[in-house]
Scaffold this active site. Structure first.
Site, PDB file in Angstrom:
ATOM      1  N   SER A  38      -9.787   1.907   2.621  1.00  0.00           N
ATOM      2  CA  SER A  38      -8.887   2.634   1.758  1.00  0.00           C
ATOM      3  C   SER A  38      -7.833   1.777   1.065  1.00  0.00           C
ATOM      4  O   SER A  38      -7.217   2.220   0.095  1.00  0.00           O
ATOM      5  CB  SER A  38      -8.184   3.732   2.565  1.00  0.00           C
ATOM      6  OG  SER A  38      -7.332   3.180   3.550  1.00  0.00           O
TER       7      SER A  38
ATOM      8  N   SER B 178      -9.862  -0.418   6.816  1.00  0.00           N
ATOM      9  CA  SER B 178      -9.294  -0.322   5.467  1.00  0.00           C
ATOM     10  C   SER B 178      -8.599  -1.564   4.923  1.00  0.00           C
ATOM     11  O   SER B 178      -8.258  -1.602   3.747  1.00  0.00           O
ATOM     12  CB  SER B 178      -8.334   0.850   5.391  1.00  0.00           C
ATOM     13  OG  SER B 178      -9.084   2.027   5.313  1.00  0.00           O
TER      14      SER B 178
ATOM     15  N   LYS C 109       0.843  -1.201   0.000  1.00  0.00           N
ATOM     16  CA  LYS C 109       0.000   0.000   0.000  1.00  0.00           C
ATOM     17  C   LYS C 109       0.878   1.252   0.000  1.00  0.00           C
ATOM     18  O   LYS C 109       1.928   1.282   0.646  1.00  0.00           O
ATOM     19  CB  LYS C 109      -0.911  -0.013   1.234  1.00  0.00           C
ATOM     20  CG  LYS C 109      -1.951   1.104   1.253  1.00  0.00           C
ATOM     21  CD  LYS C 109      -2.873   0.959   2.465  1.00  0.00           C
ATOM     22  CE  LYS C 109      -3.939   2.040   2.520  1.00  0.00           C
ATOM     23  NZ  LYS C 109      -4.833   1.897   3.680  1.00  0.00           N
TER      24      LYS C 109
END
Ligand code: GLN
Length: 469
Positions: free
Chosen positions: A149, A173, A74
Site C-alpha cells: 500500500s 506494504s 505516507k
C-alpha cells in the site's frame, strides 16, 4: 544523489536547504505517477527550510546524517497541520492536531517534509488502487501499478522526487512497492519504531519504516525514527546486533518449487525466479554458506494474515462513525442510519469488505473456527521461523510473486491480490525485520529479493543487503 550525499553538500555549504527543498517540491508538482495526495505549500516549505538551515549553520544538527534532506511521508502517518487522509474519503479533510512520534523525530533531525504520499485506503491493498485519490502508476511503466500500500512513497523515491520516504508495512506494504519500483525498503522488527500517530490498520503487525535507494540511507533514516516511546507501550529498544562474518544463509526452497505452482494463479513471473537464482549465485561467489530449507506452514500464512488483519481492522476502524472523525453522510433518518450511511459512503469497497470479514470471523460461533485458529497458526509460523534462525543468520526469499501487475488487474480479483502477498505477510505475523533489495529487471520492470532476519537484526540485514547488492 542519496539523502546522505545531499546532507553532506548542505553541510559543506555547496547547496542550501531551501534550494534542495524547492527542487523536490517542483518535482513533486510535476509528478505524473499520482504519488502524492498532498503536496506542502511553498511558503510552508520555505519557512521550514530556513529554520533547518539556521539550525545547521549554528551547529545544532551536527549529529544528524540527514539534516536538510527532503522527505515524503505516507498519508497514514499523522503530521500536525498537514492533511492526513489515509487514502480515504473518510478522512479527506482531516488535519491532525499532533504529529506521529516518527514525524517528530524526523523533524528534530532536520528533515524537510515535502508532501504526503498516496496509499491504498487505510493500507488495505497491494497496488494503491484502493485509494480514494486514484491509483499510483509505476515510474518505470505507466500501464502498471507501483505496488502497495505504500505505492506513493516507493514511486516518489523511484521517480527521484525525494531521496527518502516513510512508509508503513502491515503485510508487505513497504517491501512490495519497493520491489515493484526498484528501490529498497525496510520493514523493521515489530515495536522498534513507535506506532504513536500511525493510523491503525492491524495493530499487532503495523510498523513504520524507511524507503530509499541504498542501504546507508535506510540505516540513517531508521536510526532517526527507531527507539522506545512512552506513548506506544509496544515500542522497544534494540538489544542485539550480529556480525556479518561467516554469514549463514537459508534459502527458502518453496521459492523455487512451490513458486511455480503459484505462478498460474497469481501471474508470477519467470523473471522473479531467474533474478533470484542469479542473486543466490552471487552470494555463494562471495563466500556465504547457502543452504536450502523449507517452511512447512508457508501455505497457511496468507489465510492466517488476512483473518487476523481483517479482525483487527474491523475493531480499529470502528472509530470512524461520523461523530468523532472526518466524513459524515449528508442525509440520514436517525443515529443508526447516520452510522450506516456514513460508513457505507465514507469507506471504499475493499475497506468495507475487510470490515465485514473481520466482524464475521470475530462473531459468536465463528471466533474459534477462524480467529482463534489463525492466532494458533501465527504462533506455529513464529516457531518455525525461530527454529530456522537457530541455523541461519538470514533467510532469503523473493519479495513478490511476480512483476508489478497491470492497472486494474487486481481490483477485479481480490483473492489473487491477497495471494500475491505470500512472501511478505509471514514476516509481519512473526514480527521480524526484512529488507527488500532490487534484484534485477525484466523489460525495465523491477523485482525484489527479501532478506529476512531474526528480531532486532536490522543492522546486520542492511549490511548484508549492501554486501550483495
Ligand atoms: N497487501 C496487504 C494487505 O492488503 C498488506 C498491506 C500493508 O502492509 N499495509 O493487507
Amino acid at each position: 544523489m542519496t539523502g546522505i550525499e545531499i546532507a553532506k553538500k548542505i553541510k559543506n555549504g555547496e547547496i542550501s536547504v531551501e534550494e534542495v527543498a524547492l527542487e523536490a517540491l517542483e518535482r513533486a508538482e510535476g509528478d505524473s505517477c499520482n504519488a502524492f495526495i498532498t503536496i506542502c505549500e511553498r511558503e510552508q516549505v520555505i519557512d521550514r527550510a530556513r529554520e533547518v538551515q539556521a539550525q545547521i549553520d549554528s551547529g545544532e544538527l551536527g549529529e544528524s546524517a540527514l539534516a536538510g534532506v527532503p522527505i515524503a511521508v505516507k498519508d497514514n502517518i499523522c503530521t500536525e497541520g498537514i492533511r492526513t487522509t489515509c487514502g480515504s474519503r473518510m478522512l479527506e479533510n482531516y488535519v491532525p492536531a499532533y504529529s506521529a512520534t516518527a514525524v517528530e523525530r524526523i523533524n528534530e533531525a532536520g528533515l524537510v517534509i515535502i508532501g504526503k504520499t498516496n496509499m491504498d485506503e487505510f493500507g488495505m491493498g497491494s497496488t494503491t488502487e484502493t485509494s480514494f485519490f486514484g491509483a499510483v502508476t509505476n515510474p518505470h511503466d505507466p500501464s502498471r501499478v507501483a505496488g502497495g500500500s505504500s505505492g506513493g512513497s516507493a514511486a516518489a523515491v523511484a521517480a527521484g522526487i525525494v531521496p527518502i520516504a516513510l512508509g508503513s508495512d502491515t503485510g508487505g506494504s513497504i517491501r512490495q512497492p519497493a520491489a515493484h519500483c526498484g528501490v529498497m525498503g525496510l520493514k523493521p522488527t515489530y515495536g522498534t519504531v513507535s506506532r504513536y500517530g500511525l493510523v491503525a490498520y492491524a495493530s499487532s503487525m503495523d510498523q513504520i519504516g524507511p524507503i530509499a535507494t541504498d542501504e546507508d540511507d535506510l540505516i540513517a533514516l531508521y536510526d532517526i525514527i527507531k527507539g522506545p516511546d512512552k506513548r506506544d507501550s509496544t515500542s522497544i529498544s534494540i538489544r542485539k546486533d550480529i556480525s556479518l562474518s561467516g554469514l549463514k544463509v537459508g534459502v527458502l526452497r518453496e521459492t523455487m518449487t512451490l513458486f511455480t505452482g503459484y505462478s498460474k494463479e497469481t501471474g508470477s513471473d519467470q523473471a522473479v525466479t531467474d533474478a533470484f537464482s542469479e542473486y543466490v549465485r552471487k552470494l555463494k561467489e562471495q563466500g556465504a554458506v547457502v543452504e536450502e530449507f523449507n517452511l512447512k506452514l508457508l501455505d497457511y500464512a496468507v489465510p492466517a494474515y488476512y483473518i487476523i488483519a481483517c479482525a483487527e481492522a474491523s475493531s480499529n476502524l470502528a472509530r470512524f462513525d461520523g461523530v468523532k472523525y472526518g466524513f459524515r453522510a449528508n442525509e440520514y433518518d436517525d443515529l443508526r442510519d447516520m452510522y450506516a450511511k456514513t460508513r457505507s459512503e465514507g469507506f471504499g469497497e475493499e475497506v468495507r469488505r475487510r470490515i465485514e470479514l473481520g466482524e464475521f470471523t470475530l462473531s459468536h460461533g465463528f471466533y474459534d473456527q477462524y480467529y482463534l485458529k489463525a492466532c494458533k497458526v501465527r504462533r506455529l509460523i513464529h516457531d518455525e521461523f525461530k527454529k530456522a534462525f537457530e541455523k541461519y543468520d538470514v533467510i532469503l526469499m523473493p519479495t513478490t510473486t511476480g512483476i508489478a501487475p497491470k492497472l486494474g488487474e487486481s481490483l477485479s480479483d481480490p483473492i489473487s491480490m491477497y495471494k500475491s502477498d505470500l512472501f511478505t505477510v509471514p514476516i509481519n505475523l512473526v514480527g521480524i525485520p526484512a529488507v527488500s533489495v532490487p534484484s534485477g529487471t525484466k523489460d525495465g520492470l523491477s523485482t525484489g529479493i527479501q532478506i529476512v532476519g531474526d528480531h532486532f537484526s536490522e543492522k546486520m540485514l542492511l549490511r548484508a543487503a549492501g554486501a550483495i547488492r
